[in-house]
Enzyme design. Structure first.
Site, PDB file in Angstrom:
ATOM      1  N   ASN A   1      -4.966   2.043 -13.368  1.00 43.41           N
ATOM      2  CA  ASN A   1      -3.991   1.108 -12.795  1.00 43.41           C
ATOM      3  C   ASN A   1      -2.589   1.685 -12.966  1.00 43.41           C
ATOM      4  O   ASN A   1      -2.330   2.457 -13.892  1.00 43.41           O
ATOM      5  CB  ASN A   1      -4.059  -0.241 -13.517  1.00 43.41           C
ATOM      6  CG  ASN A   1      -3.111  -1.256 -12.905  1.00 43.41           C
ATOM      7  OD1 ASN A   1      -3.022  -1.376 -11.681  1.00 43.41           O
ATOM      8  ND2 ASN A   1      -2.386  -1.980 -13.739  1.00 43.41           N
TER       9      ASN A   1
ATOM     10  N   MET B   1      -3.754  -7.307  -6.982  1.00 42.82           N
ATOM     11  CA  MET B   1      -2.978  -8.336  -7.687  1.00 42.82           C
ATOM     12  C   MET B   1      -3.814  -9.447  -8.311  1.00 42.82           C
ATOM     13  O   MET B   1      -3.300 -10.526  -8.591  1.00 42.82           O
ATOM     14  CB  MET B   1      -1.927  -8.926  -6.738  1.00 42.82           C
ATOM     15  CG  MET B   1      -0.913  -7.902  -6.250  1.00 42.82           C
ATOM     16  SD  MET B   1      -0.097  -6.999  -7.594  1.00 42.82           S
ATOM     17  CE  MET B   1       0.989  -8.271  -8.203  1.00 42.82           C
TER      18      MET B   1
ATOM     19  N   HIS C   1       1.355   0.250 -13.377  1.00 45.47           N
ATOM     20  CA  HIS C   1       2.091  -0.976 -13.671  1.00 45.47           C
ATOM     21  C   HIS C   1       3.589  -0.681 -13.600  1.00 45.47           C
ATOM     22  O   HIS C   1       4.049   0.329 -14.157  1.00 45.47           O
ATOM     23  CB  HIS C   1       1.715  -1.474 -15.074  1.00 45.47           C
ATOM     24  CG  HIS C   1       2.418  -2.733 -15.453  1.00 45.47           C
ATOM     25  ND1 HIS C   1       2.041  -3.965 -14.949  1.00 45.47           N
ATOM     26  CD2 HIS C   1       3.480  -2.958 -16.263  1.00 45.47           C
ATOM     27  CE1 HIS C   1       2.854  -4.892 -15.440  1.00 45.47           C
ATOM     28  NE2 HIS C   1       3.733  -4.315 -16.236  1.00 45.47           N
TER      29      HIS C   1
ATOM     30  N   ARG D   1     -14.691 -15.999  -9.569  1.00 50.86           N
ATOM     31  CA  ARG D   1     -14.228 -14.609  -9.644  1.00 50.86           C
ATOM     32  C   ARG D   1     -15.372 -13.648  -9.971  1.00 50.86           C
ATOM     33  O   ARG D   1     -15.433 -12.539  -9.456  1.00 50.86           O
ATOM     34  CB  ARG D   1     -13.116 -14.470 -10.681  1.00 50.86           C
ATOM     35  CG  ARG D   1     -12.511 -13.088 -10.668  1.00 50.86           C
ATOM     36  CD  ARG D   1     -11.263 -13.002 -11.461  1.00 50.86           C
ATOM     37  NE  ARG D   1     -11.518 -13.244 -12.865  1.00 50.86           N
ATOM     38  CZ  ARG D   1     -10.624 -13.676 -13.732  1.00 50.86           C
ATOM     39  NH1 ARG D   1      -9.414 -13.940 -13.330  1.00 50.86           N
ATOM     40  NH2 ARG D   1     -10.928 -13.859 -14.994  1.00 50.86           N
TER      41      ARG D   1
ATOM     42  N   GLU E   1       6.720   5.786  -8.967  1.00 47.17           N
ATOM     43  CA  GLU E   1       5.274   5.535  -8.915  1.00 47.17           C
ATOM     44  C   GLU E   1       4.582   6.530  -7.988  1.00 47.17           C
ATOM     45  O   GLU E   1       3.493   7.019  -8.277  1.00 47.17           O
ATOM     46  CB  GLU E   1       5.001   4.112  -8.414  1.00 47.17           C
ATOM     47  CG  GLU E   1       5.444   3.036  -9.370  1.00 47.17           C
ATOM     48  CD  GLU E   1       5.065   1.640  -8.898  1.00 47.17           C
ATOM     49  OE1 GLU E   1       4.104   1.498  -8.119  1.00 47.17           O
ATOM     50  OE2 GLU E   1       5.740   0.686  -9.303  1.00 47.17           O
TER      51      GLU E   1
ATOM     52  N   GLY F   1       0.779  -1.237   0.000  1.00 46.23           N
ATOM     53  CA  GLY F   1       0.000   0.000   0.000  1.00 46.23           C
ATOM     54  C   GLY F   1       0.809   1.284   0.000  1.00 46.23           C
ATOM     55  O   GLY F   1       0.305   2.326   0.433  1.00 46.23           O
TER      56      GLY F   1
HETATM   57  C1  GRF Z   1       3.463  -1.436  -7.504  1.00 45.78           C
HETATM   58  O1  GRF Z   1       4.725  -1.779  -7.970  1.00 45.78           O
HETATM   59  C2  GRF Z   1       2.496  -1.243  -8.630  1.00 45.78           C
HETATM   60  O2  GRF Z   1       3.109  -0.759  -9.787  1.00 45.78           O
HETATM   61  C3  GRF Z   1       1.990  -2.642  -8.859  1.00 45.78           C
HETATM   62  O3  GRF Z   1       1.889  -3.197  -7.578  1.00 45.78           O
HETATM   63  C4  GRF Z   1       2.827  -2.567  -6.712  1.00 45.78           C
HETATM   64  C5  GRF Z   1       2.089  -2.055  -5.507  1.00 45.78           C
HETATM   65  O4  GRF Z   1       2.973  -1.526  -4.552  1.00 45.78           O
HETATM   66  N1  GRF Z   1       0.744  -2.619  -9.572  1.00 45.78           N
HETATM   67  P1  GRF Z   1       2.396  -0.872  -3.222  1.00 45.78           P
HETATM   68  O5  GRF Z   1       1.528  -1.932  -2.548  1.00 45.78           O
HETATM   69  O6  GRF Z   1       1.607   0.338  -3.599  1.00 45.78           O
HETATM   70  O7  GRF Z   1       3.596  -0.550  -2.396  1.00 45.78           O
END
Ligand code: GRF
Length: 225
Positions: free
Chosen positions: A117, A100, A119, A75, A184, A22
């Site tokens: 999203n 995930m 990535h 699902r 990110e 998170g």
């Molecule tokens: C990140 O690397 C994001 O790009 C991917 O999942 C990871 C989540 O990281 N989709 P966090 O839980 O926000 O630290």
């Protein structure tokens, strides 16, 4: 034309989905708390009861819930229940921040155009998992992260923006993951801010910023580090 000052503009209600640590959730929450991102996080949803991201949200007094896949026959049923929980919070945007699991088609269709999203790779390179190791193995020069609208094909929705870095000679998958994570945390709040201020939209699988179609993702942040 809007006569509201940025301070008077209503906050965009959002819901965040996560499965793990998170840190992206925390970056979004911190930007919102600092007044740099006009959103209100109405709910954080996880498929994992013990996701550390849920604990982060609880500490900020943000409502949380979890729906375990094991409690549903399939699902589609799981994602339908998740959509009900999300819709009860009436979000204008749903943010995947390390969620995930592959999402059911009906879920994605329901949130079309308001589902983002992030990535950890420069899409269309390295869709799927283990992106950092795969980037090292492929000996590419650049790596980074992409924010995109979600469509029914994994990691293939309209790309909005990317942040990138140069892979260093002594980089490992761990060091790359750490450095990409830092990007990110800058990239995601920036893109969400575009959406919240009405600058970013998706129509028929195309992302538009300020009314112009994005034929390539916008590159933001440090491009040569
Ligand atoms: C990140 O690397 C994001 O790009 C991917 O999942 C990871 C989540 O990281 N989709 P966090 O839980 O926000 O630290």
């Amino acid at each position: 034309m809007s006569f509201l000052t940025p301070e008077a503009r209503p906050l965009l209600p959002v819901v965040i989905l996560l499965s793990g640590t998170g840190t992206n959730f925390s970056a979004i929450a911190a930007a919102a708390a600092a007044g740099a991102l006009p959103v209100e996080i109405k709910l954080v949803v996880s498929d994992k009861p013990d996701a550390p991201g849920l604990e982060r949200a609880r500490k900020l007094n943000i409502p949380t819930c979890y729906l375990r896949m094991a409690d549903f026959p399939n699902r589609a049923a799981h994602d339908q229940a998740m959509a009900q929980a999300i819709d009860a919070a009436a979000p204008k945007l749903v943010i995947l921040a390390g969620y995930m699991r592959i999402l059911d088609t009906a879920f994605i269709t329901h949130y079309q155009g308001r589902l983002l999203n992030i990535h950890p790779a420069l899409l269309p390179e390295f869709k799927g998992l283990n992106t950092h190791q795969r980037a090292l193995d492929a000996r590419v020069q650049w790596h980074g992260c992409t924010v995109h609208f979600v469509c029914d094909e994994l990691d293939a929705g309209a790309r909005i923006a990317q942040a990138r870095l140069k892979i260093l000679e002594n980089d490992s998958a761990q060091s790359l993951a750490q450095r990409v994570h830092q990007l990110e945390h800058i990239l995601y709040p920036a893109v969400i801010a575009w959406y919240a201020s009405g600058r970013l939209r998706e129509t028929d699988g195309v992302a538009y910023l300020d009314g112009h179609p994005l034929t390539a993702p916008i590159l933001i942040g440090d491009t040569d580090a």
